[in-house]
Structure formats: structure tokens, C-alpha cells
Design an enzyme around this catalytic site. Structure first.
Site, PDB file in Angstrom:
ATOM      1  N   ASP A 194      15.111  -5.690   9.991  1.00 16.71           N
ATOM      2  CA  ASP A 194      15.847  -6.793   9.363  1.00 16.71           C
ATOM      3  C   ASP A 194      17.244  -6.932   9.979  1.00 16.71           C
ATOM      4  O   ASP A 194      17.997  -5.949  10.050  1.00 16.71           O
ATOM      5  CB  ASP A 194      15.964  -6.456   7.859  1.00 16.71           C
ATOM      6  N   GLU A 246      14.444  -8.776  13.906  1.00 16.47           N
ATOM      7  CA  GLU A 246      14.905 -10.087  13.434  1.00 16.47           C
ATOM      8  C   GLU A 246      16.309 -10.264  13.984  1.00 16.47           C
ATOM      9  O   GLU A 246      17.231  -9.508  13.615  1.00 16.47           O
ATOM     10  CB  GLU A 246      14.914 -10.167  11.911  1.00 16.47           C
ATOM     11  N   HIS A 320       9.646 -15.867   4.678  1.00 16.49           N
ATOM     12  CA  HIS A 320      10.103 -15.914   3.285  1.00 16.49           C
ATOM     13  C   HIS A 320      11.509 -16.488   3.140  1.00 16.49           C
ATOM     14  O   HIS A 320      12.027 -16.604   2.027  1.00 16.49           O
ATOM     15  CB  HIS A 320      10.049 -14.494   2.706  1.00 16.49           C
TER      16      HIS A 320
HETATM   17  O1  TEU Z   1      17.405 -12.547   6.755  1.00 13.12           O
HETATM   18  C1  TEU Z   1      18.622 -12.706   7.460  1.00 13.12           C
HETATM   19  C2  TEU Z   1      18.779 -14.112   7.786  1.00 13.12           C
HETATM   20  O2  TEU Z   1      19.143 -14.462   8.879  1.00 13.12           O
HETATM   21  C3  TEU Z   1      18.449 -15.109   6.732  1.00 13.12           C
HETATM   22  O3  TEU Z   1      18.585 -14.492   5.461  1.00 13.12           O
HETATM   23  C4  TEU Z   1      19.507 -16.186   6.798  1.00 13.12           C
HETATM   24  O4  TEU Z   1      20.742 -15.596   7.129  1.00 13.12           O
HETATM   25  C5  TEU Z   1      19.646 -16.764   5.418  1.00 13.12           C
HETATM   26  O5  TEU Z   1      18.394 -17.286   5.070  1.00 13.12           O
HETATM   27  C6  TEU Z   1      20.749 -17.811   5.441  1.00 13.12           C
HETATM   28  O6  TEU Z   1      20.287 -18.948   6.138  1.00 13.12           O
HETATM   29  C7  TEU Z   1      17.052 -11.216   6.457  1.00 13.12           C
HETATM   30  C8  TEU Z   1      15.919 -11.283   5.451  1.00 13.12           C
HETATM   31  O7  TEU Z   1      14.818 -11.961   6.042  1.00 13.12           O
HETATM   32  C9  TEU Z   1      16.431 -12.036   4.243  1.00 13.12           C
HETATM   33  O8  TEU Z   1      15.388 -12.249   3.295  1.00 13.12           O
HETATM   34  C10 TEU Z   1      17.537 -11.209   3.617  1.00 13.12           C
HETATM   35  O9  TEU Z   1      18.088 -11.930   2.536  1.00 13.12           O
HETATM   36  C11 TEU Z   1      18.641 -10.914   4.638  1.00 13.12           C
HETATM   37  O10 TEU Z   1      18.157 -10.505   5.911  1.00 13.12           O
HETATM   38  C12 TEU Z   1      19.510  -9.779   4.142  1.00 13.12           C
HETATM   39  O11 TEU Z   1      18.749  -8.591   4.186  1.00 13.12           O
END
Ligand code: TEU
Ligand code: CA
Length: 548
Positions: A194, A246, A320
């Protein structure tokens, strides 16, 4: 790594409830393994199932090596691994290492003044009675939270309940390696990291006078060093473990390095640039139309860029955090043909496809109209922020209906029944208010369904070397409505031609000898030198003889 497999992302909370508490769980996934095997996917990516206060639905981890009791017990997880492997499927776990929950034991010890654990995080003195920098959290507001008892601030790039770890501290890196090795020894065969490209923070923390601070910590100066260390001391020690990073707001150059096999960092990466082509001036919370040329340019740039360095893209439309792709770039009234077009566009490019739960049956956005339907912390923060700015409720819900992460978190629609047989009680979040008869049960009984098309693509990509390793080339890049590309290897060539819009168009096409592998309409007409394409028409053609 042979790119002939697909990953299926399971948002555990919304996939299948087995004990009637309205929340998806591990035993529920076990119940659905035969369905997943039928689809033909190889890895099952589980979103975080660890103990968590659930402020960010599990991306706020309070214990890395246990199972959240809401989802089940460790023995349920072990059973899931075993049952999946019986069906030649493997588990990919979500590793959230940029931050922990503030309820994690390490952070609690830091709050109590234990210096060792304060150094696990990023605590800073205030500057001129203000936060150490002007950086913004990705969930709105400052990225620093003040702790009166310590008279210090701690950094949180996401919610204030998610405190960033200090990866410059070798003790932290040792802790993380222990976590990865724990799950590898449990038989996990895939790891999703993540926001892993945010872990290397700058030595000096200073204000960002040009932006929200992300340029100081994204793809930071030690990121490659840390990934190599993690590879060497944890997952790299096990054979056949695949990893995907990611990468938030990353660059092609960085991703060429992350995924070059010679660098020994990661197997592949997610980047999000193609999912910002409908963000005016890169702003998520402003509605706008798709910039189709920007989309094609990005596909071409990343396909050619990673092919050059033997890197690997994770190919995805949905997850998600993203709205449902059919509601976003497809057509809610033409689910079958626009859904098949979107699938062809994305998944036959060079890379590993990631299919998000419900995408295969054409699930749509939630269409929630009131605040109590929304559960996502990012959306709730947005509502409050816009309300304070005086934005009307009507306008706020118009935006949330398009952009909220809850759009992809509504329960899986297994049948047409009221609760879709996701649960027998009231679910933690309502099912989508627009289901348009999209369910697994209906799709399984319909040979022309979107689901059966996905199964066909999964099989096609296993069989056709051309689609696994073939060279990518974009065709007629300047065409207003069509995205077309070819994949070619050792004299074999596939051509994928997709009309991205809800209107007829002509596309220059001069091939004479080809096989129609797939057409999302009954027919198409080829005139002298071009093909006439109906709205959202998408063709997969196999050229049978290539002029030398
Ligand atoms: O996502 C990081 C991320 O880039 C997205 O959350 C984006 O920043 C956010 O939707 C704003 O547009 C990861 C996970 O996939 C996400 O579900 C978590 O909320 C986040 O990291 C923090 O762990
Ligand atoms: Ca449950």
C-alpha cells in the site's frame, strides 16, 4: 514472471458474509472459491484483514500478524489458503507499511514517552507555534496532528488515526521484514504494498510553496534502497512470490526501476495517471469529462516505457478506491457492450490484469443521495470540508455520487434478491441503489454476459503468447473516438479496436486476412479501407498473415 495470469481483488468487507453480521468475512470467501475458480483467476488479493479500528476500513492496522476477529480466526485464514490452493489459486495479502493505526501498540508506547517507539514514527517540534510544515493530508486538512502531552506533532499523510512510520529507522525496517516473513511462512504467494512509494521521507521537512507536499515524499530518495533491502531480507528469499506496489503520484522513470527484474525490487506496479484523465487540473473533487487523447497518450507512454525496461504494469480500471468503471467511462444503460469494450481496452495490453470484485458483472456506482449511506472517511471528510465552505448539499452529493470511494464498496451482488445474498442481515453499507439486474446468478446463466466475456479474456490471455509477451503498438492515435492497438510476436498479431464512445464512427483499417476472435455486436461492416463501428463496438482480431 510470465504475464499469463489474472489477479482478482476481494474487498473482504463487502464480498460474502457467512455469519449474518452484515460484514464480509473469510469463511464467506471460502464459500465462493468455486465461483472464483470458474472465472479462471490465479491470485486473490485480500484487502487488509488485520486487527484495525476500521477508521479507514482496515488500512489503519493495529496488529500486523493477527486476523481481525470480525473477519474470522487465523485457522479460517489457513483454511482459505489451503482451499484456494486446492483450486490452483493463491492468496495475495495487502501490506500497509507507510503507516500504522494510532491504536497500534508501537504508537501507544510512543505516546507514553518511550523514545524507542517515538523513533518508529515522525514526531517533530512545532515551528512558530504551527505544524512543522504546510503539507496536506490526502484525506483533507493538515498532515500533522499535535500531541499536547508531548508538545510535538506527528506526521499522517492520510487520516490522523494513521501515523506514518519512520522508514529511516533500521529497527522499523526489521519489524516490517518480520511481518512479511510471517505471512510468507503462512503460504501467502502475493503481496500488495500500500502506497509504498511514500515511505522514504526527506531529511529536512520544509513547507511546500508549490503544492501539498507530495513532491517531497513521493518516490523519495531512499525508496529503491529500502525496496531492495526488503526484497533481500524477506519476500525475495521465497521462490514464486509476486509483489505489486501501489505507487501514488509516481513517475514512469521510477516505475521502470521498481519493476526491472534486474533491480530486484518489485514484480509490478499500479500507477493512477490513467484514472485522473477526468479530473480537471488533477482535482479529484471537481467533476469533468474524460480527456480521451490524454488517456491514449498515457497508455502508449507506459506500455512502451515499461516494455523498454522489461517492467510490468498492473492493468486495472477499478479497485476499492475508484468509482465503478462502467458508471465512469462506460454507459449504465449499455452495460453489456460498453463493459466488454472497457475490458478489451484494458486487459489485452501488456501487463497483469487486476479484476475488481463486481466489475465482471457490470456493477455500477452506489448512487447514494444522503450522508448516512456514506461510510468512507475520505468522503465524510470531503462532505464536512465542502459544507464548511458553503457548498450546497445538492452539489456535494452530485460530486460524491461520481467520486466517492464508497461507489466500489457496496456489497457483491450474487443474486437479484434484496440483499443480493451477500448477507442475511442488514449490510454494513447498503447495496448499490442502481443494480440494473446485474448479479452473478443471472450472468452465469447467460452466455452473452459480461462475466462470460471476462472468462473468455482470462482464457485467451493464458493461451495466446502474443497477448502475454507481444510488442505493443498504438494504431491511429489521433482518432477522435477509437483506441486501437496491436500486440505482435514472431509473426503473430492481434489487433484490438475499440470505439470508446456512444456514437458510430469509421476507423481506418486495411487488413484483409484476419480471424474475428471477439465482437461485442452480432456483426460489423468493413468497407474499402475502413471499418464502420457502432457505439462502444470493440473487436479482437487475429491477423492470419502478415505481409513480410
Ligand atoms: O490508497 C492510497 C491512495 O492513493 C488513494 O487512497 C487515494 O490517495 C485516495 O483515494 C485519495 O484520492 C491506499 C489504499 O488503497 C486506500 O484504501 C487507503 O485509504 C490509503 O492507501 C491509506 O492506506
Ligand atoms: Ca460476517
Amino acid at each position: 514472471m510470465k504475464k499469463d495470469f489474472w489477479v482478482y481483488q476481494i474487498y473482504v468487507k463487502s464480498f460474502q458474509d457467512s455469519n449474518g453480521d452484515g460484514i464480509g468475512d473469510l469463511r464467506g470467501i471460502i464459500q465462493r472459491l468455486d465461483y472464483l475458480q470458474y472465472l479462471g483467476v490465479k491470485y486473490l488479493w485480500l484487502t487488509p484483514i488485520y486487527p484495525s479500528p476500521q477508521k479507514d476500513n482496515g488500512y489503519d492496522v493495529s496488529h500486523y500478524c493477527e486476523i481481525n476477529p470480525t473477519y474470522g480466526k487465523m485457522k479460517d485464514f489457513e483454511k482459505l489458503v489451503e482451499e484456494a490452493e486446492k483450486r490452483n489459486m493463491f492468496i495475495m495479502m495487502d501490506m500497509v507499511f507507510n503507516h500504522t493505526s494510532t491504536e497500534h501498540e508501537w504508537f501507544q508506547k510512543a505516546l507514553k514517552g518511550e523514545e524507542k517507539y517515538q523513533n518508529y514514527y515522525i514526531f517533530k517540534e512545532s515551528k512558530n507555534n504551527k505544524a512543522p510544515t504546510n503539507w496536506l493530508s490526502k484525506f483533507g486538512g493538515s498532515s500533522w496532528e499535535y500531541v499536547p502531552s508531548l508538545n510535538q506533532y506527528y506526521l499522517h499523510l492520510f487520516d490522523k488515526t494513521q501515523a506514518d512510520l519512520n522508514w529511516d529507522n533500521p529497527e522499523v525496517r526489521e519489524e516490517i521484514k518480520k511481518v512479511v516473513n510471517f505471512w510468507c511462512q503462512k503460504g501467502v504467494k502475493g503481496l500488495r504494498f500500500d502506497v509504498i512509494n511514500l515511505i522514504s521521507k526527506p531529511k529536512e521537512f520544509k513547507d511546500d510553496l508549490e503544492g501539498d507536499g507530495r513532491r517531497f515524499y513521493t518516490d523519495g530518495s531512499h525508496i529503491h534502497e529500502y525496496l531492495k533491502e526488503l526484497h533481500r531480507d524477506s519476500f525475495g528469499k521465497y521462490k514464486d512470490i509476486i509483489t505489486v506496489g501501489e505507487m501514488s503520484s509516481t513517475s514512469l522513470e521510477a516505475c521502470q526501476k521498481y519493476t526491472n527484474p534486474e533491480e530486484k525490487e518489485l514484480s509490478m506496479v499500479f500507477n493512477f495517471h490513467h484514472l485522473k484523465v477526468d479530473y480537471p487540473n488533477n482535482q479529484k473533487w471537481v467533476l469533468g469529462e474524460i480527456d480521451f487523447f490524454a488517456l491514449k497518450k498515457l497508455f502508449k507512454k507506459w506500455q512502451i516505457g515499461l516494455e523498454k525496461t522489461k517492467g510490468t504494469m498492473a492493468l486495472f480500471w477499478s479497485n476499492h478506491d475508484q468509482p465503478r468503471i462502467l458508471s465512469r467511462f462506460g454507459n449504465e444503460e449499455k452495460i453489456n457492450i460498453s463493459g466488454k469494450m472497457l475490458a478489451n481496452v484494458m486487459y489485452l495490453m501488456d501487463g497483469v490484469p487486476y479484476l475488481y470484485q463486481g466489475e465482471e458483472i457490470g456493477m455500477l456506482n452506489a448512487h447514494f443521495e444522503t450522508l448516512e449511506n456514506y461510510k468512507d472517511i475520505e468522503s465524510i471528510n470531503l462532505y464536512r470540508e465542502f459544507k464548511e465552505k458553503g457548498v450546497s448539499e445538492k452539489e456535494i452529493f452530485k460530486i460524491l455520487k461520481e467520486r466517492s470511494r464508497d461507489n466500489s464498496r457496496t456489497p457483491m451482488q450474487w443474486t437479484k434478491k434484496t440483499l443480493g445474498e451477500f448477507t442475511s442481515q442488514s449490510p454494513w453499507i447498503e447495496l448499490s441503489h442502481k443494480r440494473s439486474n446485474q448479479s452473478v446468478e443471472e450472468s452465469l446463466n447467460d452466455q452473452g454476459s459480461l462475466l462470460e466475456h471476462y472468462r473468455f479474456l482470462i482464457q485467451l490471455k493464458k493461451e495466446e503468447d502474443c497477448l502475454i509477451e507481444g510488442k505493443y503498438e498504438i494504431l491511429e492515435e489521433s482518432h477522435q473516438e477509437v483506441y486501437a492497438y496491436s500486440r505482435e510476436k514472431e509473426g503473430k498479431k492481434f489487433i484490438i479496436i475499440s470505439n470508446f464512445f456512444d456514437k458510430e464512427t469509421d476507423f481506418p483499417f486495411r487488413e484483409k486476412f484476419y480471424q474475428i476472435i471477439s465482437n461485442n455486436y452480432e456483426s460489423f461492416s468493413q468497407e474499402e479501407g475502413f471499418v464502420k463501428l457502432k457505439p462502444y463496438q470493440s473487436l479482437i482480431l487475429k491477423v492470419t498473415s502478415i505481409a513480410s
